[in-house]
Motif scaffolding. Structure first.
Motif, PDB file in Angstrom:
ATOM      1  N   THR A 289      -3.272 -31.971  28.715  1.00  0.00           N
ATOM      2  CA  THR A 289      -1.968 -32.636  28.544  1.00  0.00           C
ATOM      3  C   THR A 289      -1.901 -33.979  29.265  1.00  0.00           C
ATOM      4  N   PHE A 290      -1.857 -33.984  30.599  1.00  0.00           N
ATOM      5  CA  PHE A 290      -1.848 -35.268  31.307  1.00  0.00           C
ATOM      6  C   PHE A 290      -2.249 -35.101  32.761  1.00  0.00           C
ATOM      7  N   ALA A 291      -2.736 -36.207  33.322  1.00  0.00           N
ATOM      8  CA  ALA A 291      -2.999 -36.333  34.761  1.00  0.00           C
ATOM      9  C   ALA A 291      -2.302 -37.618  35.203  1.00  0.00           C
ATOM     10  N   ILE A 292      -1.154 -37.469  35.828  1.00  0.00           N
ATOM     11  CA  ILE A 292      -0.313 -38.602  36.205  1.00  0.00           C
ATOM     12  C   ILE A 292      -0.390 -38.811  37.712  1.00  0.00           C
ATOM     13  N   GLY A 293      -0.366 -40.057  38.143  1.00  0.00           N
ATOM     14  CA  GLY A 293      -0.276 -40.377  39.568  1.00  0.00           C
ATOM     15  C   GLY A 293      -1.368 -39.719  40.381  1.00  0.00           C
ATOM     16  N   VAL A 301     -12.797 -38.556  42.048  1.00  0.00           N
ATOM     17  CA  VAL A 301     -13.806 -38.031  42.967  1.00  0.00           C
ATOM     18  C   VAL A 301     -14.627 -36.907  42.339  1.00  0.00           C
ATOM     19  N   PHE A 302     -14.348 -36.572  41.087  1.00  0.00           N
ATOM     20  CA  PHE A 302     -15.064 -35.467  40.451  1.00  0.00           C
ATOM     21  C   PHE A 302     -16.385 -35.947  39.852  1.00  0.00           C
ATOM     22  N   ASP A 303     -17.305 -34.990  39.717  1.00  0.00           N
ATOM     23  CA  ASP A 303     -18.627 -35.301  39.167  1.00  0.00           C
ATOM     24  C   ASP A 303     -18.638 -35.224  37.643  1.00  0.00           C
ATOM     25  N   ARG A 304     -17.710 -34.494  37.076  1.00  0.00           N
ATOM     26  CA  ARG A 304     -17.573 -34.416  35.629  1.00  0.00           C
ATOM     27  C   ARG A 304     -16.110 -34.182  35.305  1.00  0.00           C
ATOM     28  N   VAL A 305     -15.538 -35.025  34.448  1.00  0.00           N
ATOM     29  CA  VAL A 305     -14.144 -34.876  34.041  1.00  0.00           C
ATOM     30  C   VAL A 305     -14.128 -34.582  32.550  1.00  0.00           C
ATOM     31  N   ILE A 306     -13.612 -33.437  32.195  1.00  0.00           N
ATOM     32  CA  ILE A 306     -13.505 -33.001  30.804  1.00  0.00           C
ATOM     33  C   ILE A 306     -12.039 -33.061  30.414  1.00  0.00           C
ATOM     34  N   ALA A 307     -11.741 -33.729  29.312  1.00  0.00           N
ATOM     35  CA  ALA A 307     -10.358 -33.929  28.902  1.00  0.00           C
ATOM     36  C   ALA A 307     -10.128 -33.446  27.483  1.00  0.00           C
ATOM     37  N   ALA A 308      -8.978 -32.856  27.264  1.00  0.00           N
ATOM     38  CA  ALA A 308      -8.569 -32.511  25.910  1.00  0.00           C
ATOM     39  C   ALA A 308      -8.219 -33.790  25.157  1.00  0.00           C
ATOM     40  N   ALA A 309      -8.501 -33.798  23.866  1.00  0.00           N
ATOM     41  CA  ALA A 309      -8.324 -35.010  23.063  1.00  0.00           C
ATOM     42  C   ALA A 309      -6.874 -35.472  23.013  1.00  0.00           C
ATOM     43  N   ASP A 310      -5.920 -34.581  23.265  1.00  0.00           N
ATOM     44  CA  ASP A 310      -4.504 -34.961  23.223  1.00  0.00           C
ATOM     45  C   ASP A 310      -3.942 -35.261  24.613  1.00  0.00           C
ATOM     46  N   TRP A 346       0.288 -52.675  36.277  1.00  0.00           N
ATOM     47  CA  TRP A 346       1.038 -52.850  35.036  1.00  0.00           C
ATOM     48  C   TRP A 346       1.552 -51.518  34.486  1.00  0.00           C
ATOM     49  N   GLY A 347       1.008 -50.397  34.991  1.00  0.00           N
ATOM     50  CA  GLY A 347       1.482 -49.089  34.571  1.00  0.00           C
ATOM     51  C   GLY A 347       0.948 -48.613  33.235  1.00  0.00           C
ATOM     52  N   ARG A 348      -0.212 -49.104  32.834  1.00  0.00           N
ATOM     53  CA  ARG A 348      -0.749 -48.724  31.531  1.00  0.00           C
ATOM     54  C   ARG A 348      -1.135 -47.246  31.499  1.00  0.00           C
ATOM     55  N   LYS A 349      -0.755 -46.581  30.425  1.00  0.00           N
ATOM     56  CA  LYS A 349      -1.139 -45.199  30.167  1.00  0.00           C
ATOM     57  C   LYS A 349      -2.357 -45.213  29.245  1.00  0.00           C
ATOM     58  N   ILE A 350      -3.404 -44.468  29.589  1.00  0.00           N
ATOM     59  CA  ILE A 350      -4.632 -44.457  28.789  1.00  0.00           C
ATOM     60  C   ILE A 350      -4.848 -43.067  28.201  1.00  0.00           C
ATOM     61  N   ARG A 351      -4.858 -43.018  26.895  1.00  0.00           N
ATOM     62  CA  ARG A 351      -5.044 -41.749  26.191  1.00  0.00           C
ATOM     63  C   ARG A 351      -6.531 -41.439  26.065  1.00  0.00           C
ATOM     64  N   ALA A 352      -6.824 -40.161  25.956  1.00  0.00           N
ATOM     65  CA  ALA A 352      -8.211 -39.711  25.973  1.00  0.00           C
ATOM     66  C   ALA A 352      -9.038 -40.305  24.848  1.00  0.00           C
ATOM     67  N   THR A 353      -8.409 -40.644  23.745  1.00  0.00           N
ATOM     68  CA  THR A 353      -9.149 -41.168  22.591  1.00  0.00           C
ATOM     69  C   THR A 353      -9.358 -42.676  22.640  1.00  0.00           C
ATOM     70  N   VAL A 364     -14.591 -35.796  26.087  1.00  0.00           N
ATOM     71  CA  VAL A 364     -13.310 -35.569  25.425  1.00  0.00           C
ATOM     72  C   VAL A 364     -13.544 -34.613  24.262  1.00  0.00           C
ATOM     73  N   VAL A 365     -12.852 -33.482  24.289  1.00  0.00           N
ATOM     74  CA  VAL A 365     -13.068 -32.448  23.281  1.00  0.00           C
ATOM     75  C   VAL A 365     -11.724 -31.961  22.754  1.00  0.00           C
ATOM     76  N   GLU A 366     -11.758 -31.257  21.659  1.00  0.00           N
ATOM     77  CA  GLU A 366     -10.549 -30.667  21.112  1.00  0.00           C
ATOM     78  C   GLU A 366     -10.013 -29.609  22.076  1.00  0.00           C
ATOM     79  N   PRO A 367      -8.697 -29.463  22.152  1.00  0.00           N
ATOM     80  CA  PRO A 367      -8.119 -28.525  23.133  1.00  0.00           C
ATOM     81  C   PRO A 367      -8.674 -27.113  23.046  1.00  0.00           C
TER      82      PRO A 367
END
Length: 436
Positions: A289-293, A301-310, A346-353, A364-367
């Motif tokens: 879903t999201f990682a804010i702030g 600081v993580f060695d691997r970050v896996i994110a859902a596509a949404d 500037w507060g830009r939000k960056i989506r996984a895609t 980045v993978v499907e949920p």
């Protein structure tokens, strides 16, 4: 307090002068009454009293920080955490830090009605982190396992599961997974969250039966996200407004505690052991879903970050008005200086895609394939040579000396930001609107 005392360079004499000035400052503030009841004139008089004693504290620390720190730590033989160090220094050098009663009064007030003694703590920790010997000693002390984790370790070793108020920890195969369960506030960070995450991180690093750590958000109970996982909504602004976000335990403690442990591991309890053992493990972050702030800060600081596509990440520091932890140190190094400014200023939000997401999201993978991707990554990171190579990467990318210097500036400027008029106004509006 119109005439400031002059220090002579003698510790005893200078401390007596500082203590007398701090006592006078306290007397003036008491006469002026509670912060909430002060008119403009009394507020200005309080500001002058604070300014005078803070200038003296800074000058005293420039001259005597090393002696103060060596005294508090018994010539570096004692490893004191942030709060323990502050308490010891308060006892040994009255007037150098706020008194317990002053801190207790602030702790019971909303942020806008506090006296602001955390700024005085910021002055002290700025001086400690600015000193290479004291600063490194304190950072090493903060990376020792907590007594709470050590007490829970036998139970975790036996059962493979620990439940804390804001997190659960489970072991399965190679991985020990921390699931953040601060679900009532979308996994927003508060004091309990920081304490529980440090305990859980300690347990992962102490556990002899797992080789990889995983952090993932749990399923939400919030109506808008019910049944969905959320990684983190960042700092709990409602708690900040209420004055319940601790400067020492939260804002300094999370950076030098569990986040530093994820990056560097635990500090060695036996530094002379041979062969030297690295008390670290590889870590995976799984972003739903999201990682804010603060959640986005953590990913760096993580060695691997896996994110859902949404999913997406953002660092709305400019909107919140505070400094986003060590993200200012790490985001530009891992991406570009322009992207760092775009996100933080500037507060830009960056989506996984988006292409730029690759600077933070490794995969980045499907949920519905998140579980499989996490398991595959944990299997690969369980290889024997990973720990040594992680250690060398961290040594090259962010030596502790570089982090220490950053923390010196962070300690001071984050304390000042807590009392910025813009911050007080923003958190007040947030609290009124979000929970109406």
């Amino acid at each position: 307090m119109t005439t400031l005392p002059q220090y002579l360079g003698d510790l005893g004499y200078d401390h007596a002068e500082l203590r007398a000035a701090a006592t006078e400052c306290g007397r003036i503030l008491h006469e002026l009454g509670p912060v909430a009841d002060r008119d403009d004139d009394r507020a200005a008089r309080a500001a002058r009293a604070h300014h005078a004693v803070r200038a003296l504290r800074r000058e005293f620390l420039r001259k005597h920080l090393s002696a103060v720190y060596l005294s508090a730590t018994d010539n570096l033989r004692e490893s004191l955490r942030l709060s323990e160090l502050a308490a010891t220094v308060t006892t040994q050098f009255p007037g150098l830090l706020p008194e317990p009663g002053q801190l207790a009064a602030d702790a019971s007030a909303v942020q806008a009605h506090k006296e602001g003694w955390e700024i005085d703590q910021g002055i002290f920790f700025h001086a400690v982190f600015s000193d290479p010997v004291a600063g490194d000693h304190l950072l090493d002390a903060m990376r020792r396992p907590t007594s709470r984790a050590q007490a829970l370790l036998p139970d975790f070793e036996t059962t493979g599961r620990i439940t804390l108020p804001a997190a659960t920890l489970t072991r399965s195969g190679h991985a020990a997974t921390i699931t953040i369960t601060n679900t009532h506030c979308l996994n927003a960070e508060d004091n309990q969250h920081v304490a529980d995450l440090e305990t859980a991180v300690d347990l992962v690093l102490l556990d002899q039966q797992s080789t990889v750590g995983v952090v993932r958000g749990g399923e939400m109970t919030h109506p808008r996200y019910r049944g969905k996982r959320v990684f983190s909504a960042g700092i709990n602004l409602t708690q900040l407004h209420r004055g319940k976000i601790s400067y020492v335990e939260f804002l300094l403690g999370r950076e030098t505690g569990y986040i530093a442990k994820i990056l560097r591991g635990l500090s060695a309890t036996e530094p002379d052991e041979w062969p030297p053992r690295l008390h670290t493990k590889p870590w995976i972050a799984a972003v739903d879903t999201f990682a804010i702030g603060g959640g986005a800060q953590l990913l760096l600081v993580f060695d691997r970050v896996i994110a859902a596509a949404d999913s997406y990440f953002s660092l709305p520091a400019a909107q919140e008005g505070i400094v986003p932890g060590a993200a200012n140190l790490r985001l530009g190094r891992g991406s570009t200086s322009r992207l760092s400014r775009d996100v933080i200023l500037w507060g830009r939000k960056i989506r996984a895609t988006e292409p730029e997401a690759r600077y933070v999201f490794d995969s980045v993978v499907e949920p519905d394939t998140m579980d499989a991707e996490i398991a595959s990554a944990a299997e690969q990171l369980a290889a024997d040579a990973v720990v040594a190579n992680k250690h060398m990467i961290v040594t090259a990318e962010e030596p502790q000396d570089e982090f220490r210097r950053y923390m010196a500036e962070f300690a001071l400027h984050q304390a000042l930001r807590l009392y910025g008029l813009d911050v007080l106004a923003k958190v007040g509006r947030f609290s009124a609107g979000a929970h109406r």
